[in-house]
Motif scaffolding. Structure first.
Motif, PDB file in Angstrom:
ATOM      1  N   TYR A 119       0.821  -1.197   0.000  1.00 36.48           N
ATOM      2  CA  TYR A 119       0.000   0.000   0.000  1.00 36.48           C
ATOM      3  C   TYR A 119       0.860   1.254   0.000  1.00 36.48           C
ATOM      4  O   TYR A 119       1.960   1.258   0.540  1.00 36.48           O
ATOM      5  CB  TYR A 119      -0.900   0.035   1.246  1.00 36.48           C
ATOM      6  N   ARG A 120       0.339   2.320  -0.580  1.00 37.41           N
ATOM      7  CA  ARG A 120       0.905   3.654  -0.441  1.00 37.41           C
ATOM      8  C   ARG A 120       0.016   4.403   0.539  1.00 37.41           C
ATOM      9  O   ARG A 120      -1.205   4.269   0.504  1.00 37.41           O
ATOM     10  CB  ARG A 120       0.904   4.407  -1.771  1.00 37.41           C
ATOM     11  N   ILE A 121       0.631   5.199   1.389  1.00 35.05           N
ATOM     12  CA  ILE A 121      -0.114   6.059   2.287  1.00 35.05           C
ATOM     13  C   ILE A 121      -0.169   7.423   1.610  1.00 35.05           C
ATOM     14  O   ILE A 121       0.870   8.028   1.360  1.00 35.05           O
ATOM     15  CB  ILE A 121       0.564   6.129   3.660  1.00 35.05           C
ATOM     16  N   VAL A 122      -1.384   7.871   1.274  1.00 40.80           N
ATOM     17  CA  VAL A 122      -1.545   9.071   0.458  1.00 40.80           C
ATOM     18  C   VAL A 122      -2.561  10.030   1.066  1.00 40.80           C
ATOM     19  O   VAL A 122      -3.380   9.642   1.892  1.00 40.80           O
ATOM     20  CB  VAL A 122      -1.991   8.714  -0.982  1.00 40.80           C
ATOM     21  N   VAL A 123      -2.489  11.284   0.614  1.00 37.99           N
ATOM     22  CA  VAL A 123      -3.490  12.297   0.948  1.00 37.99           C
ATOM     23  C   VAL A 123      -4.358  12.471  -0.282  1.00 37.99           C
ATOM     24  O   VAL A 123      -3.847  12.678  -1.383  1.00 37.99           O
ATOM     25  CB  VAL A 123      -2.823  13.641   1.313  1.00 37.99           C
ATOM     26  N   LYS A 124      -5.678  12.371  -0.095  1.00 38.48           N
ATOM     27  CA  LYS A 124      -6.600  12.543  -1.215  1.00 38.48           C
ATOM     28  C   LYS A 124      -7.942  13.016  -0.707  1.00 38.48           C
ATOM     29  O   LYS A 124      -8.183  13.023   0.500  1.00 38.48           O
ATOM     30  CB  LYS A 124      -6.732  11.251  -2.009  1.00 38.48           C
ATOM     31  N   GLU A 125      -8.796  13.410  -1.611  1.00 41.87           N
ATOM     32  CA  GLU A 125     -10.149  13.806  -1.250  1.00 41.87           C
ATOM     33  C   GLU A 125     -10.890  12.600  -0.684  1.00 41.87           C
ATOM     34  O   GLU A 125     -10.732  11.479  -1.164  1.00 41.87           O
ATOM     35  CB  GLU A 125     -10.904  14.333  -2.476  1.00 41.87           C
ATOM     36  N   LYS A 126     -11.679  12.820   0.335  1.00 42.14           N
ATOM     37  CA  LYS A 126     -12.352  11.736   1.032  1.00 42.14           C
ATOM     38  C   LYS A 126     -13.293  10.948   0.119  1.00 42.14           C
ATOM     39  O   LYS A 126     -13.391   9.735   0.231  1.00 42.14           O
ATOM     40  CB  LYS A 126     -13.139  12.291   2.209  1.00 42.14           C
ATOM     41  N   LEU A 127     -13.950  11.620  -0.809  1.00 49.49           N
ATOM     42  CA  LEU A 127     -14.935  10.952  -1.653  1.00 49.49           C
ATOM     43  C   LEU A 127     -14.357  10.402  -2.955  1.00 49.49           C
ATOM     44  O   LEU A 127     -15.092   9.845  -3.758  1.00 49.49           O
ATOM     45  CB  LEU A 127     -16.084  11.916  -1.959  1.00 49.49           C
ATOM     46  N   SER A 128     -13.053  10.521  -3.171  1.00 50.46           N
ATOM     47  CA  SER A 128     -12.460  10.025  -4.414  1.00 50.46           C
ATOM     48  C   SER A 128     -12.288   8.508  -4.362  1.00 50.46           C
ATOM     49  O   SER A 128     -12.361   7.890  -3.302  1.00 50.46           O
ATOM     50  CB  SER A 128     -11.115  10.701  -4.675  1.00 50.46           C
ATOM     51  N   LYS A 129     -12.027   7.915  -5.502  1.00 52.55           N
ATOM     52  CA  LYS A 129     -11.840   6.465  -5.598  1.00 52.55           C
ATOM     53  C   LYS A 129     -10.603   6.025  -4.825  1.00 52.55           C
ATOM     54  O   LYS A 129      -9.661   6.793  -4.669  1.00 52.55           O
ATOM     55  CB  LYS A 129     -11.688   6.057  -7.059  1.00 52.55           C
ATOM     56  N   ARG A 130     -10.595   4.777  -4.389  1.00 51.32           N
ATOM     57  CA  ARG A 130      -9.476   4.255  -3.599  1.00 51.32           C
ATOM     58  C   ARG A 130      -8.161   4.375  -4.349  1.00 51.32           C
ATOM     59  O   ARG A 130      -7.139   4.753  -3.777  1.00 51.32           O
ATOM     60  CB  ARG A 130      -9.735   2.778  -3.252  1.00 51.32           C
ATOM     61  N   ASP A 131      -8.149   4.046  -5.632  1.00 53.40           N
ATOM     62  CA  ASP A 131      -6.913   4.064  -6.414  1.00 53.40           C
ATOM     63  C   ASP A 131      -6.861   5.238  -7.384  1.00 53.40           C
ATOM     64  O   ASP A 131      -6.100   5.222  -8.345  1.00 53.40           O
ATOM     65  CB  ASP A 131      -6.768   2.747  -7.177  1.00 53.40           C
ATOM     66  N   GLY A 132      -7.636   6.275  -7.136  1.00 48.73           N
ATOM     67  CA  GLY A 132      -7.650   7.449  -7.998  1.00 48.73           C
ATOM     68  C   GLY A 132      -6.463   8.366  -7.726  1.00 48.73           C
ATOM     69  O   GLY A 132      -5.540   8.032  -6.984  1.00 48.73           O
ATOM     70  N   ALA A 133      -6.518   9.548  -8.306  1.00 47.34           N
ATOM     71  CA  ALA A 133      -5.436  10.519  -8.156  1.00 47.34           C
ATOM     72  C   ALA A 133      -5.327  10.986  -6.707  1.00 47.34           C
ATOM     73  O   ALA A 133      -6.321  11.097  -5.995  1.00 47.34           O
ATOM     74  CB  ALA A 133      -5.695  11.717  -9.061  1.00 47.34           C
ATOM     75  N   CYS A 134      -4.088  11.251  -6.287  1.00 45.22           N
ATOM     76  CA  CYS A 134      -3.858  11.701  -4.917  1.00 45.22           C
ATOM     77  C   CYS A 134      -3.103  13.027  -4.934  1.00 45.22           C
ATOM     78  O   CYS A 134      -2.493  13.392  -5.933  1.00 45.22           O
ATOM     79  CB  CYS A 134      -3.095  10.655  -4.118  1.00 45.22           C
ATOM     80  N   LEU A 135      -3.136  13.727  -3.806  1.00 48.79           N
ATOM     81  CA  LEU A 135      -2.430  15.000  -3.689  1.00 48.79           C
ATOM     82  C   LEU A 135      -0.949  14.797  -3.382  1.00 48.79           C
ATOM     83  O   LEU A 135      -0.093  15.488  -3.923  1.00 48.79           O
ATOM     84  CB  LEU A 135      -3.060  15.859  -2.601  1.00 48.79           C
ATOM     85  N   GLU A 136      -0.649  13.854  -2.476  1.00 58.55           N
ATOM     86  CA  GLU A 136       0.747  13.607  -2.113  1.00 58.55           C
ATOM     87  C   GLU A 136       0.904  12.183  -1.580  1.00 58.55           C
ATOM     88  O   GLU A 136       0.051  11.678  -0.869  1.00 58.55           O
ATOM     89  CB  GLU A 136       1.205  14.600  -1.040  1.00 58.55           C
ATOM     90  N   ASN A 137       2.040  11.584  -1.925  1.00 54.67           N
ATOM     91  CA  ASN A 137       2.400  10.258  -1.418  1.00 54.67           C
ATOM     92  C   ASN A 137       3.219  10.452  -0.144  1.00 54.67           C
ATOM     93  O   ASN A 137       4.265  11.083  -0.170  1.00 54.67           O
ATOM     94  CB  ASN A 137       3.209   9.518  -2.490  1.00 54.67           C
ATOM     95  N   LEU A 138       2.741   9.909   0.984  1.00 48.66           N
ATOM     96  CA  LEU A 138       3.399  10.109   2.272  1.00 48.66           C
ATOM     97  C   LEU A 138       4.264   8.936   2.709  1.00 48.66           C
ATOM     98  O   LEU A 138       5.021   9.059   3.656  1.00 48.66           O
ATOM     99  CB  LEU A 138       2.353  10.385   3.354  1.00 48.66           C
ATOM    100  N   GLY A 139       4.140   7.805   2.049  1.00 44.40           N
ATOM    101  CA  GLY A 139       4.951   6.660   2.442  1.00 44.40           C
ATOM    102  C   GLY A 139       4.368   5.369   1.911  1.00 44.40           C
ATOM    103  O   GLY A 139       3.450   5.363   1.095  1.00 44.40           O
ATOM    104  N   THR A 140       4.916   4.247   2.422  1.00 45.78           N
ATOM    105  CA  THR A 140       4.452   2.933   2.001  1.00 45.78           C
ATOM    106  C   THR A 140       4.234   2.032   3.208  1.00 45.78           C
ATOM    107  O   THR A 140       4.814   2.248   4.277  1.00 45.78           O
ATOM    108  CB  THR A 140       5.467   2.250   1.063  1.00 45.78           C
ATOM    109  N   TYR A 141       3.396   1.013   3.009  1.00 52.13           N
ATOM    110  CA  TYR A 141       3.112   0.017   4.032  1.00 52.13           C
ATOM    111  C   TYR A 141       3.057  -1.328   3.336  1.00 52.13           C
ATOM    112  O   TYR A 141       2.302  -1.512   2.390  1.00 52.13           O
ATOM    113  CB  TYR A 141       1.789   0.335   4.722  1.00 52.13           C
TER     114      TYR A 141
END
Length: 89
Positions: free
Chosen positions: A17-39
């Motif tokens: 998984y990638r830990i990301v910041v995104k809009e709450k209502l967006s798709k799980r694998d859609g575009a994100c604002l920033e990648n914060l890390g991995t799990y």
């Protein structure tokens, strides 16, 4: 509203998984604002790579971590504290 959440990556039956910041209502694998890390839960112990200062920045801006991400952040902080303790001893 912003959320800090997991974005699934990896192959079938071998998730990472990638830990990301995104809009709450967006798709799980859609575009994100920033990648914060991995799990990576398939490693033993689970591998967590996290940009703690960026996570703190986004939380201050109002981003809400999901329950799972909140637990991952706590695990990463605990691991970082124990690693610092071992180095000083």
């Amino acid at each position: 509203m912003l959320a800090i959440r997991l974005m699934r990556m990896g192959a079938k039956k071998r998730p990472s998984y990638r830990i990301v910041v995104k809009e709450k209502l967006s798709k799980r694998d859609g575009a994100c604002l920033e990648n914060l890390g991995t799990y990576n839960p398939t490693r033993e112990p689970a591998e967590i790579i996290l940009k703690a200062e960026r996570v703190q920045y986004w939380i201050e801006k109002g981003a809400q971590p999901t329950d799972t991400v909140r637990q991952i952040i706590k695990q990463a902080a605990k691991a970082k504290a124990s690693a610092a303790e071992v180095q000083t001893a």
